[in-house]
Design a protein around this motif. Structure first.
Motif, short mmCIF file in Angstrom:
data_model
loop_
_atom_site.label_atom_id
_atom_site.label_comp_id
_atom_site.label_asym_id
_atom_site.label_seq_id
_atom_site.Cartn_x
_atom_site.Cartn_y
_atom_site.Cartn_z
N UNK A 78 14.34 -15.18 15.67
CA UNK A 78 14.56 -13.90 15.01
C UNK A 78 13.27 -13.43 14.34
N UNK A 79 13.18 -12.11 14.11
CA UNK A 79 12.04 -11.59 13.36
C UNK A 79 12.10 -12.14 11.94
N UNK A 80 10.95 -12.49 11.37
CA UNK A 80 10.97 -12.95 9.97
C UNK A 80 11.41 -11.82 9.04
N UNK A 81 12.06 -12.20 7.98
CA UNK A 81 12.57 -11.22 7.01
C UNK A 81 11.83 -11.39 5.69
N UNK A 82 11.46 -10.29 5.09
CA UNK A 82 10.82 -10.29 3.78
C UNK A 82 11.73 -9.58 2.80
N UNK A 83 12.11 -10.30 1.75
CA UNK A 83 12.83 -9.69 0.63
C UNK A 83 11.79 -9.33 -0.41
N UNK A 84 11.55 -8.04 -0.56
CA UNK A 84 10.39 -7.52 -1.29
C UNK A 84 10.88 -6.97 -2.63
N UNK A 85 10.54 -7.69 -3.71
CA UNK A 85 10.97 -7.27 -5.04
C UNK A 85 10.12 -6.10 -5.52
N UNK A 86 10.79 -4.97 -5.73
CA UNK A 86 10.14 -3.77 -6.26
C UNK A 86 11.02 -3.27 -7.41
N UNK A 87 10.89 -3.90 -8.58
CA UNK A 87 11.83 -3.61 -9.67
C UNK A 87 11.65 -2.20 -10.24
N UNK A 88 12.68 -1.72 -10.89
CA UNK A 88 12.57 -0.50 -11.68
C UNK A 88 12.06 -0.91 -13.06
N UNK A 89 10.86 -0.49 -13.40
CA UNK A 89 10.20 -1.02 -14.59
C UNK A 89 9.17 -0.01 -15.06
N UNK A 90 9.23 0.33 -16.36
CA UNK A 90 8.18 1.20 -16.91
C UNK A 90 7.24 0.46 -17.86
N UNK A 91 7.44 -0.86 -17.99
CA UNK A 91 6.54 -1.66 -18.81
C UNK A 91 5.32 -2.16 -18.00
N UNK A 92 5.53 -2.36 -16.73
CA UNK A 92 4.49 -2.95 -15.90
C UNK A 92 4.32 -2.13 -14.62
N UNK A 93 3.20 -2.35 -13.94
CA UNK A 93 2.96 -1.69 -12.67
C UNK A 93 3.91 -2.30 -11.63
N UNK A 94 4.62 -1.45 -10.93
CA UNK A 94 5.56 -1.89 -9.91
C UNK A 94 4.82 -1.97 -8.56
N UNK A 95 5.04 -3.02 -7.78
CA UNK A 95 4.39 -3.10 -6.46
C UNK A 95 4.69 -1.86 -5.62
N UNK A 96 3.67 -1.40 -4.92
CA UNK A 96 3.85 -0.25 -4.04
C UNK A 96 4.71 -0.62 -2.84
N UNK A 97 5.17 0.40 -2.14
CA UNK A 97 5.93 0.15 -0.92
C UNK A 97 5.07 -0.66 0.05
N UNK A 98 5.66 -1.57 0.80
CA UNK A 98 4.89 -2.40 1.72
C UNK A 98 4.07 -1.55 2.69
N UNK A 99 2.81 -1.96 2.88
CA UNK A 99 1.95 -1.23 3.81
C UNK A 99 0.90 -2.19 4.36
N UNK A 100 0.34 -1.86 5.51
CA UNK A 100 -0.71 -2.69 6.09
C UNK A 100 -0.37 -3.16 7.49
N UNK A 101 -1.33 -3.87 8.07
CA UNK A 101 -1.19 -4.29 9.47
C UNK A 101 -0.04 -5.27 9.70
N UNK A 102 0.44 -5.90 8.65
CA UNK A 102 1.47 -6.93 8.78
C UNK A 102 2.89 -6.36 8.79
N UNK A 103 3.06 -5.16 8.27
CA UNK A 103 4.40 -4.60 8.04
C UNK A 103 5.25 -4.53 9.32
N UNK A 104 4.70 -4.07 10.47
CA UNK A 104 5.57 -3.95 11.66
C UNK A 104 6.15 -5.27 12.16
N UNK A 105 5.64 -6.39 11.69
CA UNK A 105 6.09 -7.69 12.19
C UNK A 105 7.29 -8.25 11.44
N UNK A 106 7.76 -7.54 10.40
CA UNK A 106 8.82 -8.07 9.53
C UNK A 106 9.99 -7.10 9.42
N UNK A 107 11.18 -7.67 9.25
CA UNK A 107 12.31 -6.91 8.74
C UNK A 107 12.20 -6.96 7.21
#
Length: 441
Positions: A78-107
């Motif tokens: 199966x395709x590897x799956x990434x559970x990407x934590x992007x919390x709702x938070x105004x105290x800290x910088x929240x990770x941006x939406x996944x991007x880059x050459x690796x993204x198409x290889x994952x669910x």
């Protein structure tokens, strides 16, 4: 390198990583590989967290290094799956939406809380190889690090894919930029702390992103192998400068050391040049089929010959090695594996099944790698000559004191020591020195 080239390299890398994981799971009789990225650790009696360090087993799959609370799930076929934590938070910088050459290889599934991951992990934790630290446990998903899986994956991590070597080249570009800035700061009269700041500024990284703490040593401080105090005021006079500092790119490290005399025409610089020439000859020994332990012993012979040439020792190189005298001046190992970690894993592994570790040469307890070199391995080569008071005192009180010209030792002691370090790729043919390539660019 173009985006298409990066994508191709990464896709091939992921194919290798998935194949290794399939074999490891089969050996362990398990169905899924589950890898948490790691969590933040808070200091006792305080509300400050320690610097976050991503789980190396996680970043072996994808170049995410600042994403605590995420999870990777691999199921063979199966395709590897990434559970990407992007919390709702105004105290800290929240990770941006996944991007880059690796993204198409994952669910990719975006989660908003760490606990939400439980909805997307495999149904039965008992059928999972969960690799991580205890603090990453979530519900019944407790890292157990089954040896059959870890031993296999770590053994084969020694063999870098072309993608991984390309990532280390990018790390080297940053590291070389920092080293050049550090030397300029040294020549301009900066303190150890000031040189460190110049390095960080040029490399674009700080203590939370550098692969290890910078060693920035002036004068006698170079005799402390892991010196990290960094005085705020330069000594008077300034005689010498040793810097051991690396950089990171996408989770991969470089590790570079250089040594300079304040006076390029003095005898200490001549000693530095001699070690540098010997070091390059050692780098040329990074060839398939060569026992790294022998490379270490050969380094002792070469350094002992330099000590004899400079009138510090009267022993032959062979006698200096046999009696342990060479270890007084060169007390650490010739180097180590490097990649996702500066001191990469499985340096003593005899096989991928957790067999008896390959022993270190007798009398050389600090060597970090005892494997036979093979194509794809990347190792550091870091010979040194040091004038360490504690070790010199023991030598002076022992049976070989007469083999040392102590006046010569006293002349070099104020300079501390010398270390030259490069990262070298073992190939099917000639070795590739990533560090020298970086400085030549």
């Amino acid at each position: 390198m173009t985006t298409v080239e990066w994508s191709t390299l990464y896709r091939d890398h992921l194919t290798t990583v998935r194949s290794r994981a399939d074999t490891a799971l089969e050996r362990a009789g398990l169905d899924h590989l589950v890898v948490p990225s790691g969590t933040l650790h808070y200091q006792v009696f305080d509300d400050r967290d320690y610097p976050y360090a991503v789980n190396p087993q996680f970043k072996a799959w994808l170049p995410l290094t600042r994403n605590p609370g995420s999870w990777l799930v691999h199921t063979p076929g199966q395709r590897p799956r990434l559970l990407y934590l992007q919390p709702r938070d105004y105290w800290h910088v929240v990770p941006r939406a996944p991007s880059g050459h690796w993204v198409p290889e994952f669910d990719i599934v975006v989660i908003r809380t760490p606990e939400e991951a439980l909805q997307h992990l495999p149904g039965d934790p008992a059928r999972c190889a969960i690799l991580g630290e205890p603090q990453s446990a979530l519900g019944g998903y407790v890292p157990g690090n089954p040896p059959a899986v870890v031993d296999y994956l770590e053994y084969h991590r020694a063999f870098k894919t072309p993608y991984e070597i390309a990532m280390m080249r990018e790390a080297t570009v940053r590291g070389v930029r920092g080293h050049r800035a550090a030397e300029r700061a040294f020549r301009a009269g900066a303190s150890e702390f000031g040189i460190h700041l110049a390095y960080c500024q040029a490399a674009g990284q700080d203590s939370e992103t550098l692969p290890y703490g910078n060693i920035v040593a002036l004068n006698e401080h170079a005799a402390v192998l892991h010196y990290t105090d960094r005085d705020r005021v330069p000594p008077e006079p300034v005689r010498s400068f040793l810097i051991d500092a690396g950089a990171s790119h996408g989770g991969y490290a470089c590790d570079i050391t250089r040594t300079y005399s304040a006076n390029p025409a003095d005898e200490f610089q001549a000693l530095v040049d001699a070690v540098d020439a010997a070091q390059q000859a050692m780098c040329a020994q990074v060839r398939a089929g060569h026992d790294y332990r022998q490379l270490h012993l050969d380094a002792h012979l070469a350094l002992a010959a330099i000590l004899r040439d400079f009138g510090i020792l009267s022993l032959s190189p062979e006698a200096a090695l046999e009696t342990g005298v060479s270890s007084v001046f060169f007390p650490h190992g010739i180097g180590h594996g490097i990649g996702l970690q500066v001191h990469d894993v499985a340096g003593f592994a005899s096989d991928d099944r957790g067999g008896e570790p390959l022993p270190k040469p007798e009398g050389h307890p600090y060597l970090r790698l005892t494997r036979t070199l093979a194509p794809g391995m990347v190792v550091t080569i870091e010979p040194g000559i040091y004038f360490i008071d504690m070790l010199l005192e023991e030598l002076r009180a022992g049976p070989h004191a007469g083999a040392v010209d102590w006046a010569r030792v006293d002349a070099f002691r104020p300079y501390g020591g010398i270390r030259i370090e490069d990262d070298v790729v073992c190939t099917e043919g000639d070795p590739v020195n990533l560090t020298r390539e970086g400085f030549a660019a």
